[in-house]
Motif scaffolding. Structure first.
Motif, PDB file in Angstrom:
ATOM      1  N   LEU A 155      13.070 -14.194  -0.442  1.00 51.59           N
ATOM      2  CA  LEU A 155      14.104 -14.936  -1.179  1.00 51.59           C
ATOM      3  C   LEU A 155      15.216 -15.485  -0.290  1.00 51.59           C
ATOM      4  O   LEU A 155      16.140 -16.120  -0.800  1.00 51.59           O
ATOM      5  CB  LEU A 155      14.713 -14.031  -2.249  1.00 51.59           C
ATOM      6  CG  LEU A 155      13.719 -13.452  -3.267  1.00 51.59           C
ATOM      7  CD1 LEU A 155      14.422 -12.470  -4.186  1.00 51.59           C
ATOM      8  CD2 LEU A 155      13.067 -14.565  -4.068  1.00 51.59           C
ATOM      9  N   GLY A 156      15.162 -15.215   0.989  1.00 54.25           N
ATOM     10  CA  GLY A 156      16.225 -15.670   1.871  1.00 54.25           C
ATOM     11  C   GLY A 156      17.423 -14.717   1.839  1.00 54.25           C
ATOM     12  O   GLY A 156      17.301 -13.549   1.474  1.00 54.25           O
ATOM     13  N   ASP A 157      18.600 -15.244   2.168  1.00 49.29           N
ATOM     14  CA  ASP A 157      19.787 -14.392   2.276  1.00 49.29           C
ATOM     15  C   ASP A 157      20.146 -13.713   0.965  1.00 49.29           C
ATOM     16  O   ASP A 157      20.718 -12.618   0.958  1.00 49.29           O
ATOM     17  CB  ASP A 157      20.978 -15.230   2.756  1.00 49.29           C
ATOM     18  CG  ASP A 157      20.815 -15.680   4.200  1.00 49.29           C
ATOM     19  OD1 ASP A 157      20.044 -15.018   4.933  1.00 49.29           O
ATOM     20  OD2 ASP A 157      21.432 -16.690   4.584  1.00 49.29           O
ATOM     21  N   ILE A 158      19.802 -14.346  -0.169  1.00 47.54           N
ATOM     22  CA  ILE A 158      20.119 -13.740  -1.462  1.00 47.54           C
ATOM     23  C   ILE A 158      19.369 -12.420  -1.664  1.00 47.54           C
ATOM     24  O   ILE A 158      19.773 -11.569  -2.446  1.00 47.54           O
ATOM     25  CB  ILE A 158      19.797 -14.733  -2.605  1.00 47.54           C
ATOM     26  CG1 ILE A 158      20.453 -14.263  -3.905  1.00 47.54           C
ATOM     27  CG2 ILE A 158      18.298 -14.891  -2.777  1.00 47.54           C
ATOM     28  CD1 ILE A 158      20.293 -15.248  -5.048  1.00 47.54           C
ATOM     29  N   GLY A 159      18.270 -12.253  -0.937  1.00 47.27           N
ATOM     30  CA  GLY A 159      17.477 -11.042  -1.070  1.00 47.27           C
ATOM     31  C   GLY A 159      18.201  -9.793  -0.600  1.00 47.27           C
ATOM     32  O   GLY A 159      17.880  -8.683  -1.050  1.00 47.27           O
ATOM     33  N   HIS A 160      19.178  -9.949   0.269  1.00 47.23           N
ATOM     34  CA  HIS A 160      19.935  -8.775   0.746  1.00 47.23           C
ATOM     35  C   HIS A 160      20.643  -8.076  -0.411  1.00 47.23           C
ATOM     36  O   HIS A 160      20.825  -6.851  -0.387  1.00 47.23           O
ATOM     37  CB  HIS A 160      20.951  -9.196   1.798  1.00 47.23           C
ATOM     38  CG  HIS A 160      20.336  -9.622   3.096  1.00 47.23           C
ATOM     39  ND1 HIS A 160      19.736  -8.737   3.970  1.00 47.23           N
ATOM     40  CD2 HIS A 160      20.222 -10.857   3.674  1.00 47.23           C
ATOM     41  CE1 HIS A 160      19.287  -9.388   5.031  1.00 47.23           C
ATOM     42  NE2 HIS A 160      19.561 -10.671   4.878  1.00 47.23           N
ATOM     43  N   ALA A 161      21.053  -8.843  -1.421  1.00 49.26           N
ATOM     44  CA  ALA A 161      21.778  -8.256  -2.549  1.00 49.26           C
ATOM     45  C   ALA A 161      20.867  -7.441  -3.459  1.00 49.26           C
ATOM     46  O   ALA A 161      21.360  -6.659  -4.277  1.00 49.26           O
ATOM     47  CB  ALA A 161      22.458  -9.362  -3.354  1.00 49.26           C
ATOM     48  N   LEU A 162      19.560  -7.625  -3.330  1.00 49.84           N
ATOM     49  CA  LEU A 162      18.621  -6.914  -4.193  1.00 49.84           C
ATOM     50  C   LEU A 162      18.235  -5.547  -3.659  1.00 49.84           C
ATOM     51  O   LEU A 162      17.634  -4.750  -4.373  1.00 49.84           O
ATOM     52  CB  LEU A 162      17.357  -7.760  -4.386  1.00 49.84           C
ATOM     53  CG  LEU A 162      17.549  -9.130  -5.059  1.00 49.84           C
ATOM     54  CD1 LEU A 162      16.214  -9.859  -5.136  1.00 49.84           C
ATOM     55  CD2 LEU A 162      18.151  -8.977  -6.451  1.00 49.84           C
ATOM     56  N   VAL A 163      18.550  -5.273  -2.414  1.00 50.94           N
ATOM     57  CA  VAL A 163      18.155  -4.002  -1.805  1.00 50.94           C
ATOM     58  C   VAL A 163      18.963  -2.869  -2.416  1.00 50.94           C
ATOM     59  O   VAL A 163      20.193  -2.915  -2.457  1.00 50.94           O
ATOM     60  CB  VAL A 163      18.355  -4.032  -0.276  1.00 50.94           C
ATOM     61  CG1 VAL A 163      17.922  -2.708   0.337  1.00 50.94           C
ATOM     62  CG2 VAL A 163      17.562  -5.178   0.335  1.00 50.94           C
ATOM     63  N   LEU A 164      18.250  -1.847  -2.896  1.00 46.18           N
ATOM     64  CA  LEU A 164      18.900  -0.678  -3.475  1.00 46.18           C
ATOM     65  C   LEU A 164      18.892   0.458  -2.449  1.00 46.18           C
ATOM     66  O   LEU A 164      17.828   0.881  -1.996  1.00 46.18           O
ATOM     67  CB  LEU A 164      18.172  -0.229  -4.745  1.00 46.18           C
ATOM     68  CG  LEU A 164      18.089  -1.253  -5.880  1.00 46.18           C
ATOM     69  CD1 LEU A 164      17.282  -0.671  -7.034  1.00 46.18           C
ATOM     70  CD2 LEU A 164      19.476  -1.666  -6.343  1.00 46.18           C
ATOM     71  N   HIS A 165      20.068   0.949  -2.107  1.00 47.60           N
ATOM     72  CA  HIS A 165      20.191   2.061  -1.161  1.00 47.60           C
ATOM     73  C   HIS A 165      20.370   3.346  -1.969  1.00 47.60           C
ATOM     74  O   HIS A 165      21.502   3.720  -2.313  1.00 47.60           O
ATOM     75  CB  HIS A 165      21.362   1.840  -0.208  1.00 47.60           C
ATOM     76  CG  HIS A 165      21.151   0.698   0.737  1.00 47.60           C
ATOM     77  ND1 HIS A 165      20.433   0.826   1.901  1.00 47.60           N
ATOM     78  CD2 HIS A 165      21.552  -0.601   0.668  1.00 47.60           C
ATOM     79  CE1 HIS A 165      20.398  -0.332   2.539  1.00 47.60           C
ATOM     80  NE2 HIS A 165      21.068  -1.213   1.810  1.00 47.60           N
ATOM     81  N   VAL A 166      19.260   4.008  -2.273  1.00 47.75           N
ATOM     82  CA  VAL A 166      19.317   5.265  -3.009  1.00 47.75           C
ATOM     83  C   VAL A 166      20.006   6.331  -2.165  1.00 47.75           C
ATOM     84  O   VAL A 166      20.777   7.149  -2.671  1.00 47.75           O
ATOM     85  CB  VAL A 166      17.901   5.704  -3.426  1.00 47.75           C
ATOM     86  CG1 VAL A 166      17.950   7.019  -4.205  1.00 47.75           C
ATOM     87  CG2 VAL A 166      17.221   4.616  -4.251  1.00 47.75           C
ATOM     88  N   VAL A 167      19.696   6.326  -0.885  1.00 40.17           N
ATOM     89  CA  VAL A 167      20.400   7.187   0.076  1.00 40.17           C
ATOM     90  C   VAL A 167      21.351   6.298   0.861  1.00 40.17           C
ATOM     91  O   VAL A 167      20.925   5.291   1.441  1.00 40.17           O
ATOM     92  CB  VAL A 167      19.412   7.886   1.030  1.00 40.17           C
ATOM     93  CG1 VAL A 167      20.158   8.741   2.039  1.00 40.17           C
ATOM     94  CG2 VAL A 167      18.415   8.728   0.242  1.00 40.17           C
ATOM     95  N   PRO A 168      22.644   6.578   0.886  1.00 39.00           N
ATOM     96  CA  PRO A 168      23.611   5.725   1.594  1.00 39.00           C
ATOM     97  C   PRO A 168      23.209   5.491   3.044  1.00 39.00           C
ATOM     98  O   PRO A 168      22.722   6.408   3.722  1.00 39.00           O
ATOM     99  CB  PRO A 168      24.918   6.525   1.509  1.00 39.00           C
ATOM    100  CG  PRO A 168      24.756   7.381   0.296  1.00 39.00           C
ATOM    101  CD  PRO A 168      23.301   7.728   0.241  1.00 39.00           C
ATOM    102  N   PRO A 169      23.387   4.257   3.535  1.00 32.72           N
ATOM    103  CA  PRO A 169      23.000   3.948   4.924  1.00 32.72           C
ATOM    104  C   PRO A 169      23.677   4.837   5.960  1.00 32.72           C
ATOM    105  O   PRO A 169      23.138   5.040   7.044  1.00 32.72           O
ATOM    106  CB  PRO A 169      23.431   2.484   5.088  1.00 32.72           C
ATOM    107  CG  PRO A 169      23.491   1.940   3.690  1.00 32.72           C
ATOM    108  CD  PRO A 169      23.896   3.088   2.822  1.00 32.72           C
ATOM    109  N   ALA A 170      24.853   5.358   5.634  1.00 36.22           N
ATOM    110  CA  ALA A 170      25.584   6.183   6.601  1.00 36.22           C
ATOM    111  C   ALA A 170      24.821   7.441   6.988  1.00 36.22           C
ATOM    112  O   ALA A 170      25.021   7.992   8.075  1.00 36.22           O
ATOM    113  CB  ALA A 170      26.946   6.566   6.012  1.00 36.22           C
ATOM    114  N   PHE A 171      23.927   7.900   6.115  1.00 37.26           N
ATOM    115  CA  PHE A 171      23.165   9.109   6.419  1.00 37.26           C
ATOM    116  C   PHE A 171      22.045   8.856   7.428  1.00 37.26           C
ATOM    117  O   PHE A 171      21.464   9.801   7.962  1.00 37.26           O
ATOM    118  CB  PHE A 171      22.576   9.693   5.139  1.00 37.26           C
ATOM    119  CG  PHE A 171      23.579  10.389   4.277  1.00 37.26           C
ATOM    120  CD1 PHE A 171      23.890  11.723   4.476  1.00 37.26           C
ATOM    121  CD2 PHE A 171      24.228   9.711   3.257  1.00 37.26           C
ATOM    122  CE1 PHE A 171      24.825  12.375   3.679  1.00 37.26           C
ATOM    123  CE2 PHE A 171      25.162  10.347   2.462  1.00 37.26           C
ATOM    124  CZ  PHE A 171      25.466  11.678   2.674  1.00 37.26           C
TER     125      PHE A 171
END
Length: 235
Positions: free
Chosen positions: A171-187
Motif C-alpha cells: 500500500l505504500g507509505d500509508i501501510g505503515h499506519a496499519l501495522v499493529l504492535h501487540v508488543v511495544p517496539p521498545a521491548f
C-alpha cells in the motif's frame, strides 16, 4: 426444488475449496510456499492471492479448450498455459509492487510448479464447464490464501509481536499506519523459532488439528438428532 438442485453444485464447490478439500490443511498441496512465505500476514496473503489469480484463470482456460487439446499432450499444454499466466503475474508484480516482489522472490515463478494449480487443472477443470472450473480455482486459491494468512498471522504475532508488518510493500507509505504492535517496539521482542521453518511446521500442525477438531465436533452434532429420533421411535 429445481433452483435448489441447480444451486447445490455451486455450494459444494465453495465448501470444498474453502473447507472440505482445503489445499493447505486437507490436501496438503503447495507446502513449499505455505511453509516458506508464511512469516507474516502480508507475505502469505499476497502470494495466496497471486496463486488464486492463476488457479482461477488457468481453470477457466483449461475448461475452455478441454475438447480441443489432444489427450496425449494435455499435461504439457496445461503447464505451458500455467507458466504463461505466472509470467504475467511475475512481470506485473515486478512493475507495480517491486518491493513485495523482492521479498517473495523465487516463490512467484514457482507458482508454475505448485501442485494445487496443476492438480485442479487436471482433476477438475479438464472435466467440467468454464464457470465451474473458474469457481473451483477461485475457491481453492482463496482456501489456500486463508491458510497462508492465518499461519502468517500466528507466526508474525508470536515471532515479532506485530500484525500486518510489511503492509507498506503493498500500500505504500500509508501501510505503515496499519501495522499493529501487540508488543511495544521498545521491548525489541523476537521469538526466532516461530519465524524459522520449524515454526511453520508447528503452526500448520495446529491448524490441521483445529480443523479436524471442528469437523469431529460437527459430525457429533449432526449425529445427535438422529440418535434422538431413534430413541423416540424406540420409546
Amino acid at each position: 426444488m429445481e433452483a435448489n438442485t441447480d444451486a447445490r453444485p455451486w455450494r459444494d464447490i465453495v465448501h470444498n475449496g474453502l473447507w472440505k478439500q482445503n489445499a493447505g490443511v486437507v490436501q496438503l498441496l503447495g507446502l513449499c510456499p505455505v511453509l516458506a512465505v508464511s512469516t507474516s500476514v502480508v507475505n502469505g496473503v499476497s502470494l495466496g492471492l497471486a496463486t488464486t489469480l492463476v488457479t482461477t484463470v488457468s481453470g477457466a482456460a483449461v475448461a475452455t479448450f478441454r475438447h480441443t487439446i489432444p489427450n496425449e499432450i494435455r499435461n504439457p499444454v496445461f503447464i505451458m498455459l500455467i507458466a504463461a499466466l505466472v509470467t504475467c503475474v511475475d512481470l506485473a508484480m515486478n512493475a507495480w509492487m517491486h518491493s513485495l516482489y523482492l521479498v517473495l522472490g523465487i516463490f512467484i515463478p514457482l507458482i508454475t510448479t505448485n501442485c494445487i494449480v496443476m492438480a485442479r487443472a487436471e482433476a477438475y477443470a479438464s472435466r467440467n464447464t468454464v464457470p465451474e472450473a473458474a469457481l473451483d480455482g477461485l475457491m481453492m486459491g482463496l482456501g489456500l490464501t486463508g491458510v497462508l494468512g492465518i499461519l502468517g498471522g500466528m507466526r508474525e504475532l508470536i515471532g515479532r509481536g506485530t500484525l500486518f508488518s510489511g503492509a507498506e510493500l503493498v500500500l505504500g507509505d500509508i501501510g505503515h499506519a496499519l501495522v499493529l504492535h501487540v508488543v511495544p517496539p521498545a521491548f525489541n521482542y523476537q521469538f526466532l523459532l516461530a519465524l524459522l521453518p520449524p515454526g511453520a511446521f508447528f503452526g500448520l500442525a495446529l491448524l490441521i488439528a483445529g480443523k479436524n477438531y471442528l469437523d469431529a465436533r460437527a459430525r457429533k452434532r449432526a449425529s445427535l438428532p438422529a440418535a434422538t429420533d431413534n430413541e423416540t421411535v424406540s420409546a
